[in-house]
Design an enzyme around this catalytic site. Structure first.
Site, PDB file in Angstrom:
ATOM      1  N   ASP A   1      -8.799  11.791   1.538  1.00 56.01           N
ATOM      2  CA  ASP A   1      -8.545  10.713   2.492  1.00 56.01           C
ATOM      3  C   ASP A   1      -9.156  11.074   3.838  1.00 56.01           C
ATOM      4  O   ASP A   1      -8.828  12.081   4.445  1.00 56.01           O
ATOM      5  CB  ASP A   1      -7.019  10.544   2.642  1.00 56.01           C
TER       6      ASP A   1
ATOM      7  N   ASP B   1      -0.643   3.932   5.385  1.00 56.12           N
ATOM      8  CA  ASP B   1      -0.626   5.090   6.284  1.00 56.12           C
ATOM      9  C   ASP B   1       0.546   4.944   7.242  1.00 56.12           C
ATOM     10  O   ASP B   1       0.465   4.205   8.232  1.00 56.12           O
ATOM     11  CB  ASP B   1      -1.938   5.173   7.059  1.00 56.12           C
TER      12      ASP B   1
HETATM   13  C1  DX5 Z   1      -5.923   9.192   8.779  1.00 56.21           C
HETATM   14  C2  DX5 Z   1      -5.866   8.027   7.837  1.00 56.21           C
HETATM   15  C3  DX5 Z   1      -7.276   7.597   7.487  1.00 56.21           C
HETATM   16  C4  DX5 Z   1      -7.315   6.312   6.707  1.00 56.21           C
HETATM   17  C5  DX5 Z   1      -8.710   6.042   6.161  1.00 56.21           C
HETATM   18  O1  DX5 Z   1      -4.661   9.535   9.175  1.00 56.21           O
HETATM   19  O2  DX5 Z   1      -5.152   8.403   6.655  1.00 56.21           O
HETATM   20  O3  DX5 Z   1      -7.869   8.635   6.751  1.00 56.21           O
HETATM   21  O4  DX5 Z   1      -6.435   6.427   5.687  1.00 56.21           O
HETATM   22  O5  DX5 Z   1      -9.604   6.305   7.141  1.00 56.21           O
HETATM   23  P1  DX5 Z   1     -11.161   5.954   6.986  1.00 56.21           P
HETATM   24  O6  DX5 Z   1     -11.366   4.772   7.848  1.00 56.21           O
HETATM   25  O7  DX5 Z   1     -11.863   7.180   7.462  1.00 56.21           O
HETATM   26  O8  DX5 Z   1     -11.436   5.663   5.545  1.00 56.21           O
END
Ligand code: DX5
Length: 241
Positions: A193, A53
């Site tokens: 995601d 990310d």
């Molecule tokens: C948001 C990020 C999150 C991360 C995963 O910008 O992209 O979505 O990847 O987050 P969680 O902890 O919700 O799986």
């Protein structure tokens, strides 16, 4: 033309509906002091790819990985890397993340003035072009670039941080994008995601998602990464069968 038999659209639709479920963990919740080890642990846990990310503190109110961090981890594992560029200037950064070893580059439709050109440039750099849609962005935003992409990411949270609540109203958009993909007959991944875990993955998968990004749900599983990966994969496959 050429006399070769090309699969009918029905065969292709059937083929797409049996696409394998893939788990793409986000390293956002990982221990940043041990990212190399964390990538190795994720590969051992059976993930299919690793999502980075990338956040610039402007497109989203958080700041994360530069290309050098990814380059350092690249030789440690064999699974593909994908860069989720949550940045305001993807055209200036794409080549750096390709050179760092990312096989897939995800840009946000909202950050691209000339999305068609940006995706074409990613292909020319030798990476897989992909586009992400924030929750408020309609599926129609990708209607005219379906011929250019290998992956479409439907965000199920507002980007910027892990651990947020899954936005279930995105399931209608997931289904809409899935239908758009089927009509192309092309082999396009449908990724989701944000807030993906045992309680939410079935809804996303049933709607049409086949690549599942999870961060918090993997790292908070008391039985460990491998258990979490297997559980999410099993639930997603059951929802799609
Ligand atoms: C948001 C990020 C999150 C991360 C995963 O910008 O992209 O979505 O990847 O987050 P969680 O902890 O919700 O799986």
């Amino acid at each position: 033309m050429g006399g070769e038999l090309t699969p009918t659209l029905i065969e292709k639709v059937t083929e797409l509906s049996t696409r394998p479920v893939q788990i793409a963990p986000s390293v956002l919740p990982a221990d940043f002091s041990r990212l190399g080890e964390e990538c190795i642990n994720l590969e051992k846990a059976g993930v299919d790819r690793i999502q980075w990310d990338v956040m610039d503190g402007v497109f989203v109110p958080n700041l994360t990985f530069g290309p050098d961090v990814i380059r350092a981890c690249r030789p440690l594992v064999d699974v593909p890397f994908e860069a989720h560029l949550m940045v305001v200037n993807p055209d200036e950064l794409v080549h750096k993340y390709v050179e760092a070893g990312c096989e897939i580059i995800i840009v946000h439709a909202e950050a691209c003035t000339h999305l068609h050109r940006t995706l074409s440039n990613i292909r020319e750099l030798g990476a897989g072009p992909a586009v992400a849609l924030n929750p408020a962005t309609p599926a129609s935003a990708v209607r005219h670039v379906m011929d250019l992409v290998d992956l479409i990411l439907v965000m199920t949270v507002n980007p910027g941080f892990g651990g947020q609540e899954y936005i279930s109203t995105m399931e209608s958009k997931i289904s809409e994008v899935a239908e758009m993909i089927q009509h192309t007959g092309r082999d396009i991944d449908l990724e989701v995601d944000g807030g993906i875990g045992p309680a939410t993955v079935s809804g996303a998968a049933a709607a049409g998602a086949d690549v599942l990004v999870a961060g918090s749900a993997l790292y908070r599983d008391p039985q460990g990464l491998s258990h979490a990966v297997t559980e999410i994969r099993t639930l997603a496959e059951a929802a799609r069968s």
